[in-house]
Design a protein around this motif. Structure first.
Motif, PDB file in Angstrom:
ATOM      1  N   LEU A  52      40.251  -7.775  37.174  1.00  0.00           N
ATOM      2  CA  LEU A  52      39.825  -6.365  37.216  1.00  0.00           C
ATOM      3  C   LEU A  52      40.515  -5.657  38.389  1.00  0.00           C
ATOM      4  CD1 LEU A  52      37.758  -4.380  35.808  1.00  0.00           C
ATOM      5  CD2 LEU A  52      36.257  -4.842  37.738  1.00  0.00           C
ATOM      6  N   TYR A  53      40.564  -6.319  39.549  1.00  0.00           N
ATOM      7  CA  TYR A  53      41.247  -5.738  40.722  1.00  0.00           C
ATOM      8  C   TYR A  53      42.709  -5.455  40.374  1.00  0.00           C
ATOM      9  CZ  TYR A  53      37.616  -6.212  44.333  1.00  0.00           C
ATOM     10  OH  TYR A  53      36.496  -6.042  45.107  1.00  0.00           O
ATOM     11  N   LYS A  54      43.342  -6.450  39.709  1.00  0.00           N
ATOM     12  CA  LYS A  54      44.755  -6.318  39.358  1.00  0.00           C
ATOM     13  C   LYS A  54      44.947  -5.135  38.394  1.00  0.00           C
ATOM     14  CE  LYS A  54      46.375 -10.184  37.808  1.00  0.00           C
ATOM     15  NZ  LYS A  54      46.848 -11.505  37.579  1.00  0.00           N
ATOM     16  N   ARG A  55      44.064  -5.063  37.406  1.00  0.00           N
ATOM     17  CA  ARG A  55      44.168  -4.036  36.368  1.00  0.00           C
ATOM     18  C   ARG A  55      44.083  -2.625  36.945  1.00  0.00           C
ATOM     19  NH1 ARG A  55      42.964  -4.553  30.599  1.00  0.00           N
ATOM     20  NH2 ARG A  55      42.846  -2.433  29.826  1.00  0.00           N
ATOM     21  N   PHE A  56      43.286  -2.474  38.010  1.00  0.00           N
ATOM     22  CA  PHE A  56      43.130  -1.152  38.628  1.00  0.00           C
ATOM     23  C   PHE A  56      44.047  -0.964  39.842  1.00  0.00           C
ATOM     24  CE2 PHE A  56      39.430  -1.149  35.949  1.00  0.00           C
ATOM     25  CZ  PHE A  56      39.259   0.180  35.624  1.00  0.00           C
ATOM     26  N   GLY A  57      45.028  -1.882  39.982  1.00  0.00           N
ATOM     27  CA  GLY A  57      46.040  -1.723  41.026  1.00  0.00           C
ATOM     28  C   GLY A  57      45.508  -1.859  42.441  1.00  0.00           C
ATOM     29  N   ILE A  58      44.438  -2.665  42.614  1.00  0.00           N
ATOM     30  CA  ILE A  58      43.917  -2.886  43.980  1.00  0.00           C
ATOM     31  C   ILE A  58      44.579  -4.160  44.506  1.00  0.00           C
ATOM     32  CG2 ILE A  58      41.825  -3.416  45.325  1.00  0.00           C
ATOM     33  CD1 ILE A  58      40.279  -1.735  43.232  1.00  0.00           C
ATOM     34  N   SER A  59      45.349  -4.012  45.590  1.00  0.00           N
ATOM     35  CA  SER A  59      46.186  -5.149  46.007  1.00  0.00           C
ATOM     36  C   SER A  59      45.377  -6.259  46.694  1.00  0.00           C
ATOM     37  CB  SER A  59      47.294  -4.660  46.938  1.00  0.00           C
ATOM     38  OG  SER A  59      46.720  -3.849  47.954  1.00  0.00           O
ATOM     39  N   ASP A  60      44.273  -5.893  47.376  1.00  0.00           N
ATOM     40  CA  ASP A  60      43.467  -6.941  48.023  1.00  0.00           C
ATOM     41  C   ASP A  60      42.795  -7.784  46.940  1.00  0.00           C
ATOM     42  OD1 ASP A  60      44.114  -5.365  50.114  1.00  0.00           O
ATOM     43  OD2 ASP A  60      42.131  -4.443  50.341  1.00  0.00           O
ATOM     44  N   SER A  61      42.501  -9.040  47.312  1.00  0.00           N
ATOM     45  CA  SER A  61      41.707  -9.817  46.341  1.00  0.00           C
ATOM     46  C   SER A  61      40.229  -9.585  46.668  1.00  0.00           C
ATOM     47  CB  SER A  61      42.076 -11.294  46.420  1.00  0.00           C
ATOM     48  OG  SER A  61      42.058 -11.693  47.761  1.00  0.00           O
ATOM     49  N   PRO A  62      39.319  -9.857  45.708  1.00  0.00           N
ATOM     50  CA  PRO A  62      37.897  -9.582  45.950  1.00  0.00           C
ATOM     51  C   PRO A  62      37.384 -10.359  47.162  1.00  0.00           C
ATOM     52  CG  PRO A  62      38.293 -10.175  43.650  1.00  0.00           C
ATOM     53  CD  PRO A  62      39.563 -10.415  44.386  1.00  0.00           C
ATOM     54  N   PRO A  63      36.544  -9.753  47.997  1.00  0.00           N
ATOM     55  CA  PRO A  63      36.013 -10.452  49.170  1.00  0.00           C
ATOM     56  C   PRO A  63      35.108 -11.620  48.767  1.00  0.00           C
ATOM     57  CG  PRO A  63      34.902  -8.337  48.859  1.00  0.00           C
ATOM     58  CD  PRO A  63      36.033  -8.377  47.886  1.00  0.00           C
ATOM     59  N   ILE A 376      27.920   1.679  47.623  1.00  0.00           N
ATOM     60  CA  ILE A 376      28.742   1.046  46.592  1.00  0.00           C
ATOM     61  C   ILE A 376      29.720   0.080  47.266  1.00  0.00           C
ATOM     62  CG2 ILE A 376      30.521   1.499  44.834  1.00  0.00           C
ATOM     63  CD1 ILE A 376      29.154   4.319  44.480  1.00  0.00           C
ATOM     64  N   ASP A 377      29.744  -1.191  46.833  1.00  0.00           N
ATOM     65  CA  ASP A 377      30.638  -2.187  47.458  1.00  0.00           C
ATOM     66  C   ASP A 377      32.096  -1.931  47.073  1.00  0.00           C
ATOM     67  OD1 ASP A 377      28.252  -3.220  48.225  1.00  0.00           O
ATOM     68  OD2 ASP A 377      28.326  -5.001  46.951  1.00  0.00           O
ATOM     69  N   GLN A 378      32.317  -1.608  45.797  1.00  0.00           N
ATOM     70  CA  GLN A 378      33.692  -1.404  45.337  1.00  0.00           C
ATOM     71  C   GLN A 378      33.640  -0.551  44.076  1.00  0.00           C
ATOM     72  OE1 GLN A 378      36.845  -2.649  46.569  1.00  0.00           O
ATOM     73  NE2 GLN A 378      37.550  -1.138  45.091  1.00  0.00           N
ATOM     74  N   LYS A 379      34.545   0.430  43.978  1.00  0.00           N
ATOM     75  CA  LYS A 379      34.561   1.191  42.718  1.00  0.00           C
ATOM     76  C   LYS A 379      35.945   1.196  42.088  1.00  0.00           C
ATOM     77  CE  LYS A 379      34.990   5.843  44.620  1.00  0.00           C
ATOM     78  NZ  LYS A 379      34.443   7.159  44.784  1.00  0.00           N
ATOM     79  N   PHE A 380      35.957   1.282  40.763  1.00  0.00           N
ATOM     80  CA  PHE A 380      37.192   1.290  39.974  1.00  0.00           C
ATOM     81  C   PHE A 380      37.127   2.532  39.094  1.00  0.00           C
ATOM     82  CE2 PHE A 380      35.627  -2.994  40.708  1.00  0.00           C
ATOM     83  CZ  PHE A 380      36.738  -3.670  41.214  1.00  0.00           C
ATOM     84  N   VAL A 381      38.111   3.423  39.238  1.00  0.00           N
ATOM     85  CA  VAL A 381      38.070   4.697  38.509  1.00  0.00           C
ATOM     86  C   VAL A 381      39.081   4.681  37.360  1.00  0.00           C
ATOM     87  CG1 VAL A 381      38.363   7.203  38.695  1.00  0.00           C
ATOM     88  CG2 VAL A 381      37.454   5.896  40.647  1.00  0.00           C
TER      89      VAL A 381
END
Length: 447
Positions: A52-63, A376-381
């Motif tokens: 999901l992180y990859k799909r939304f272009g978030i470079s960090d990995s989930p904490p 909110i811990d993390q959001k994906f738009v």
């Protein structure tokens, strides 16, 4: 692949998988292809969380605090099933219930003046609700009794209302219901996204409120159900059904060309081979030249470490923010599910806010919903274009589905399925001829 089929289906979104299942059950020879390596198209559930992180272009990995990545199944399109609604009937008709487990969603809430309240939908709840004053409650109770007793085939139940002529606005006036009550009745019970329905004949609205009440009566806490492991299970359930009845599935299969002869479809070309067909079903992404854009939806997936405030710590719920309350034309929805549904790590919640885009700043439009979810811990738009077909497919025999809208239930999707079925076969899709004894969704026999 070089074979002749009755129907080829492109894309494994829910609409396509249900139609493929129904066509297979009806004895058609079906080939079902998807260019993606996974099921579900736009309506898939993403796992593990890293994906999901990859799909939304978030470079960090989930904490670390997010737990194990593979404990997550995150729906890209959030929806619930109405317990007495059309999708549940389709699941029963096709016996797909045997592959799925459902949980009842714990509550339905409505937003008024910055706060959220439980949606009252029975007489008892209406009388106990703080949404209305005492006199308003009595009038609302009368209205609910009128709706419950209403039978379009029995004029004695009409009380002076003509189901095909009287507008819903006039029905509200007849019962002297105030604006706030009209808001939550139209948007939280009848589940309309805008106020256009007020000018239309009241029968559709009365039936929608009945569906809500009957769905609620079925399991008690709310009228909504949600499958364990996420909505991605639904298309896969119908895909299995299609396979049992001889349907062929191919994932990761590029579609090079839709082959036409004399203005109608005759096959699909993939990797140099042509599979021939009489009819084609697909989602809009496979035929960009045969669909047009009708708007946009914004969806914001939020990971939380807490239940939403003022929902009695529910581990799943729906919140509807009627458009009037926030000066908009269309409602804002929040769907919340959690670790209790095997879609998130222990102690985590997923809330997805969505609405139809009306301005050039969609994120500001959805802000009232996000304020209810803090922190909110993390959001994906995601902002998605909505498409519908430019023609009905009669000439070309190409039948495109519509994009998924902002509503939080599957009734509009089912209407699209029935519509495509009718255009393809010339006859109405009939739930009444269910193929089996009607079992309960939870697998228990009706008493």
């Amino acid at each position: 692949m070089d074979e002749e089929y009755d129907v080829i289906v492109l894309g494994t979104g829910l609409t396509e998988c249900i139609l493929s299942g129904i066509m297979s059950v009806n004895g058609k020879k079906v080939l079902h292809m998807d260019r993606n390596p996974y099921y579900g198209g736009e309506s898939s559930s993403i796992t593990p969380l890293e994906e999901l992180y990859k799909r939304f272009g978030i470079s960090d990995s989930p904490p670390e605090s997010m737990g194990r990545g593979r404990d997550w199944n995150v729906d890209l399109i959030p929806k619930f099933l109405m317990a007495n609604g059309q999708l549940v009937k389709m699941l029963l008709y096709t016996e797909v219930t045997r592959y799925l487990d459902f949980k009842v969603v714990e509550g339905s809430f409505v937003y008024k003046g910055g706060k959220i309240y439980k949606v009252p939908s029975t007489e008892t709840e209406a009388l106990a609700s703080n949404l209305m004053g005492m006199f308003e409650k009595r009038r609302f109770r009368k209205f609910l009794v009128f709706v419950a007793n209403f039978d379009e085939n029995d004029p004695k139940t009409f009380e002076g209302v003509d189901p095909k002529l009287t507008t819903m606005g006039d029905v509200y006036k007849k019962f002297d219901l105030g604006q706030d009550v009209v808001d939550f009745t139209g948007h939280a019970l009848a589940l309309y996204r805008t106020d256009d329905y007020l000018e239309q004949p009241c029968l559709e609205t009365i039936n929608r409120i009945k569906l809500y009440s009957e769905s609620l009566a079925r399991y008690g806490k709310s009228p909504y159900l949600y499958p364990l492991y996420g909505l991605g299970e639904l298309p896969q359930g119908f895909a299995r059904l299609s396979a049992i009845y001889g349907g062929t599935y191919m994932l990761n299969k590029p579609v090079d060309e839709i082959v036409m002869e004399g203005g109608h479809v005759v096959g699909v070309k993939s990797e140099g081979e042509v599979a021939r067909c009489k009819q084609l079903i697909c989602d809009p992404s496979y035929i960009p030249d045969r669909v047009h854009k009708v708007g946009q939806v914004i969806r914001v997936i939020c990971v939380l470490s807490h239940p939403i405030k003022n929902t009695n710590d529910a581990n799943s719920c729906q919140i509807i923010i009627p458009q009037n309350q926030v000066n908009r034309k269309s409602d804002i929805y929040v769907c919340m599910i959690s670790y209790a549904h095997n879609v998130a790590a222990q102690g985590k919640y997923i809330a997805i806010a969505s609405t139809t885009v009306e301005t050039s700043d969609p994120e500001a439009e959805i802000e009232p919903a996000l304020e209810l979810l803090e922190p909110i811990d993390q959001k994906f738009v995601a902002i998605s274009d909505m498409y519908e077909p430019t023609d009905d497919g009669t000439d070309s025999q190409i039948f495109a589905s519509r994009s998924y809208d902002a509503t939080t239930h599957f009734e509009t999707t089912c209407n699209d399925i029935k519509d495509i079925y009718k255009r393809m076969t010339g006859s109405d899709f009939d739930f009444e001829n269910m193929k089996r004894k009607q079992n309960d969704v939870f697998g228990e026999d009706e008493q």
